[in-house]
Design a protein around this motif. Structure first.
Motif, short mmCIF file in Angstrom:
data_model
loop_
_atom_site.label_atom_id
_atom_site.label_comp_id
_atom_site.label_asym_id
_atom_site.label_seq_id
_atom_site.Cartn_x
_atom_site.Cartn_y
_atom_site.Cartn_z
N MET A 320 0.83 -1.21 0.00
CA MET A 320 0.00 0.00 0.00
C MET A 320 0.87 1.25 0.00
SD MET A 320 -3.16 -0.53 2.69
CE MET A 320 -2.11 -1.14 4.01
N VAL A 322 -0.08 4.96 1.24
CA VAL A 322 -1.17 5.62 1.95
C VAL A 322 -0.75 7.03 2.35
CG1 VAL A 322 -2.63 5.52 4.01
CG2 VAL A 322 -2.03 3.42 2.80
N ILE A 328 -5.86 5.57 0.51
CA ILE A 328 -5.00 4.66 -0.25
C ILE A 328 -4.79 5.22 -1.66
CG2 ILE A 328 -4.77 2.34 -1.22
CD1 ILE A 328 -6.48 1.30 1.06
N ALA A 331 -2.37 0.18 -4.27
CA ALA A 331 -2.51 -1.03 -3.46
C ALA A 331 -2.43 -2.26 -4.36
CB ALA A 331 -3.84 -1.02 -2.70
N PHE A 339 -8.71 -5.38 1.92
CA PHE A 339 -8.62 -3.96 1.66
C PHE A 339 -10.02 -3.34 1.63
CE2 PHE A 339 -4.47 -4.54 -0.87
CZ PHE A 339 -3.70 -4.05 0.17
N GLU A 348 -8.17 2.23 -4.54
CA GLU A 348 -7.60 3.57 -4.53
C GLU A 348 -8.69 4.59 -4.19
OE1 GLU A 348 -5.02 0.86 -6.56
OE2 GLU A 348 -7.14 1.30 -6.83
N VAL A 352 -8.06 3.64 4.72
CA VAL A 352 -7.61 2.42 5.38
C VAL A 352 -7.94 2.49 6.87
CG1 VAL A 352 -5.28 3.20 6.00
CG2 VAL A 352 -5.66 0.81 5.44
#
Length: 484
Positions: A320, A322, A328, A331, A339, A348, A352
């Motif tokens: 990831m 972030v 995110i 990923a 996720f 995306e 998270v």
């Protein structure tokens, strides 16, 4: 109301009822009498204008001598019926409304070949409109589909490794950092020359003049990117024989491919795998060590690790990138970590869990030190190694994680940092603590900083966001063939 098993396609249902009725030799009036309903109601149902109750569908099926399943099949009853459905939907679309053209009546007198032509024209019109402006939803779908392809192949692409290996062999690079001399040799090998320019358009990282085989790069102080990466990504386009992207999905695929080849050139497969296998045997795997051995960024080393970890080391992995806000940006996973995702499957742009290492690192005493953490999740426990990189756009956490059983191969496995995550259950971290909510829920009014790029259509053009006039004007200024 309607059918209990989900949404019923009214247009297809109506076509199947009409087709079955006619095949039985029944008139609309006869069928209406049999089911004790008004002919006008059945006409609306057959034309897809009204949704029948389940009891009426059962009565119609009985009257027509077929099963209910026969009437509610999702397939049109005939090729012509499918064309009629497609044309009706096309003529009801906002895109068709902008043309200001009259609707074509769907009667039995309309020839089938005319129907095919009209449906084909509408399909092409929609394709071109989509190509002109990809929406964020389309971009997310394309990203989700590409990530699934990467997952299916464990993010290892033999053909891209071969391309990179061939280029590395051509310049005699087999291990260690790729030097500036090696970059120049590769550029020359592919028939280009490199030139620095302070006036590159802001939307570009490089511009290639194919007439004069010149690659223009920004001045070193004008970019946060490793200048080697920009050159290698540009050269990879030509080594892979890329053509102008046909749509956003093609554009995205090309970006992933050139990023892959660039990483494989900076960290050649044979040397990188040898290093990683020895580190695994010693139980000292570390992204930091891979970064240092090949003199690349931590994020580049993490990306490359995902290419090689499963295929060569039998280690499933997730990755990831972030932001400090918990969003995110990139990923990948093939280790079944859960996720967050939207309805399109896109990761995306999602937030998270605040207890995951990729967010917890921002609250560490030293966010720039290596951060290790075990996180207990619904699907098991995962170990993560996380590093924060500073960029001109802010701080980003680069996170690589593996299932608990594989933590034994990594440095940092002895960490005592442990967290529990119940996401996507809202009670985990998406709802504020009760005491805070009671104290502030009626008195808080935040002004949100909107990510406007998530709401707007992607810029049109072959290369999204790049103004062709700016590019052509730049080349006019710098082209040696025009200055002579």
């Amino acid at each position: 109301m309607g059918f209990p098993d989900g949404e019923l396609d009214l247009a297809t249902l109506g076509q199947r009822i009409r087709h079955t009725r006619k095949s039985k030799g029944m008139t609309l009036g006869e069928l209406a009498t049999t089911v004790d309903r008004a002919p006008s109601l059945l006409s609306q149902i057959e034309n897809g204008k009204r949704e029948p109750r389940l009891t009426l569908i059962q009565s119609l099926a009985s009257a027509l001598g077929v099963d209910v399943a026969h009437l509610i099949k999702p397939e049109a009853p005939s090729h012509r019926a499918a064309l009629e459905i497609a044309l009706a939907r096309a003529q009801e679309s906002p895109l068709y409304a902008t043309l200001g053209l009259p609707h074509v009546g769907l009667t039995s007198k309309l020839p089938t070949d005319a129907l095919e032509a009209l449906v084909g024209l509408h399909s092409e019109l929609e394709r071109r409109a989509t190509e002109q402006a990809a929406t964020p939803e389309e971009a997310r779908r394309a990203n989700a589909e590409l990530r699934q392809q990467m997952r299916d192949r464990n993010n290892y692409f033999t053909e891209l490794e071969r391309t990179a290996a061939s280029l590395s062999e051509a310049i005699g690079h087999s291990s260690g950092p790729l030097t500036e001399r090696g970059i120049n040799d590769l550029t020359s090998h592919l028939g280009f020359t490199l030139h620095r320019a302070a006036d590159l358009p802001r939307a570009t990282r490089s511009i290639t003049d194919l007439r004069n085989r010149r690659i223009y790069l920004p001045m070193p102080s004008h970019t946060s990117h490793d200048p080697r990466t920009i050159v290698l990504q540009t050269l990879a386009h030509f080594a892979l024989g890329h053509q102008e992207p046909a749509n956003y999905a093609d554009f995205l695929r090309q970006r992933v491919e050139v990023n892959y080849v660039a990483a494989a050139l900076l960290m050649p497969e044979v040397a990188a795998v040898d290093f990683l296998q020895r580190a695994k045997a010693a139980k000292t795997l570390a992204i930091e060590d891979l970064r240092d051995v090949f003199a690349v960024s931590y994020e580049m080393a993490a990306h490359r690790f995902t290419n090689l970890a499963t295929h060569h080391l039998d280690i499933p992995v997730h990755f990831m990138r972030v932001g400090e806000d918990g969003i995110i940006y990139k990923a990948y996973e093939n280790d079944d970590v859960t996720f967050p995702a939207d309805v399109t499957g896109a990761i995306e742009g999602q937030m998270v869990c605040r207890y995951w290492a990729a967010r917890a690192v921002f609250h560490a005493a030293d966010r720039y030190a290596s951060h290790y953490q075990y996180t207990d999740m619904g699907r098991g426990t995962y170990w993560c190694t996380t590093h924060v990189e500073r960029t001109t756009a802010g701080d980003f956490a680069i996170d690589v994680g593996v299932p608990y059983a594989h933590a034994k191969w990594f440095q940092g496995r002895e960490t005592t940092n442990r967290a529990t995550s119940a996401c996507p259950d809202p009670s985990c971290c998406h709802r504020p603590p009760v005491n805070l909510a009671e104290r502030w829920s009626e008195y808080a009014w935040p002004s949100a900083r909107t990510h406007s790029h998530l709401l707007a259509a992607l810029p049109p053009g072959t290369f999204p966001g790049v103004d062709d006039t700016d590019v052509y004007t730049f080349l006019d200024r710098h082209s040696p063939s025009l200055s002579e």
